[in-house]
Design an enzyme around this catalytic site. Structure first.
Site, PDB file in Angstrom:
ATOM      1  N   HIS A   1       0.832  -1.265  -0.262  1.00 19.06           N
ATOM      2  CA  HIS A   1       0.073  -0.024  -0.138  1.00 19.06           C
ATOM      3  C   HIS A   1       0.761   1.378   0.201  1.00 19.06           C
ATOM      4  CE1 HIS A   1       0.808   1.188   4.129  1.00 19.06           C
ATOM      5  NE2 HIS A   1       0.791  -0.194   4.615  1.00 19.06           N
TER       6      HIS A   1
ATOM      7  N   GLU B   1      -2.264  -6.428   7.237  1.00 19.87           N
ATOM      8  CA  GLU B   1      -0.895  -6.417   7.914  1.00 19.87           C
ATOM      9  C   GLU B   1      -0.858  -7.490   9.080  1.00 19.87           C
ATOM     10  OE1 GLU B   1       2.024  -6.373   7.994  1.00 19.87           O
ATOM     11  OE2 GLU B   1       2.498  -4.102   7.688  1.00 19.87           O
TER      12      GLU B   1
END
Length: 278
Positions: free
Chosen positions: A11, A89
């Site tokens: 990202h 994550e």
């Protein structure tokens, strides 16, 4: 034998990335202004690649990055981005929302080293790797099914995936050697699927570690140990060609074409290249 392309992108930058604050799963920050510029640059970089499937972590920073990349893609109009919690994550528990230096201090107090240290309420590296393994096996099955579907409609006037009708223009061939591509940028072996995944730094490092240690992924000869262990910069692009034996898809042949490619970030901002986390 099925064969698919896998492009993995971290990202873009958030305010917390810039300030070196751990986000994990509990902090869901949007992209910063620089982050949106990074995502735009990654989208332009990948604009000529025809993806057949797009997956993203369901955390906001990944969702915004994926939407920006696909918004720039010449073939992305009808692509649906599918969000998957397996791409989140690593969970850092009590360390989330706190500076990275706090995590390092916790690890030191416990007599351990980052990143193997697991703070209270966080995920172990093995747990993260298990998530990555589960998701990758899902992708392998998806590619096999896509290949079977393509064979079924092979005699039709149009291909439902479109991969046999469109050249796959991979921008990283200017930077890395790719045995699966011919000199014109098209695939020398038609891909059964060409998959884009948007995820996170620590998760991606664990996933690539699984590729290398468990699945014996072939790496570029120029790749150093330091590069292999480093966290990808924001919007760093990694690309793999994966061949599957339909009789045993859990034993894939994986070739890493490039790892954490960031040439598209040149000129975006001096702050774009993320430092090594640990």
């Amino acid at each position: 034998m099925a064969c698919f392309g896998l492009t993995v992108v971290r990202h873009a930058e958030t305010r917390y990335n810039k300030d070196k604050i751990l986000q994990g799963q509990g902090v869901d920050e949007p992209l910063s202004d620089i982050g949106f510029r990074q995502a735009d640059a990654a989208g332009v970089f990948l604009s000529n690649v025809k993806f057949t499937h797009v997956f993203s972590s369901d955390l906001l920073r990944a969702k915004q990055t994926a939407a920006t990349i696909i918004g720039k893609n010449k073939f992305g109009k009808d692509l649906e981005i599918k969000y998957d919690a397996r791409l989140r994550e690593r969970k850092y528990g009590v360390a989330e929302g706190r500076p990275l230096t706090d995590l390092k201090a916790m690890a030191k107090a416990a007599g351990e080293q980052c990143p193997s240290f697991t703070p209270s309420g966080g995920e172990t590296l093995n747990e993260v790797r298990e998530r990555a393994r589960d998701f990758f096996e899902f992708l392998c099955q998806l590619a096999v099914e896509a290949g079977q579907k393509e064979q079924e409609v092979h005699s039709a006037a149009s291909n439902s995936l479109g991969t046999s009708e469109v050249k796959l223009v991979f921008p990283w061939t200017n930077h890395c050697s790719e045995p699966e591509l011919n000199s014109n940028g098209g695939a020398s072996k038609l891909l059964d699927a060409n998959i884009l995944v948007v995820s996170h730094g620590a998760y991606m490092r664990n996933w690539i570690g699984y590729f290398v240690s468990d699945l014996k992924c072939t790496l570029p000869t120029t790749l150093t140990k330091s590069q292999l262990s480093s966290v990808s910069p924001n919007t760093g692009v990694s690309h793999f060609i994966i061949k599957l034996d339909n009789e045993n898809i859990l034993r894939p042949e994986i070739n890493c074409v490039c790892l954490n490619q960031d040439s598209h970030l040149v000129g975006v901002s001096a702050e774009c290249v993320a430092p090594k986390m640990f």
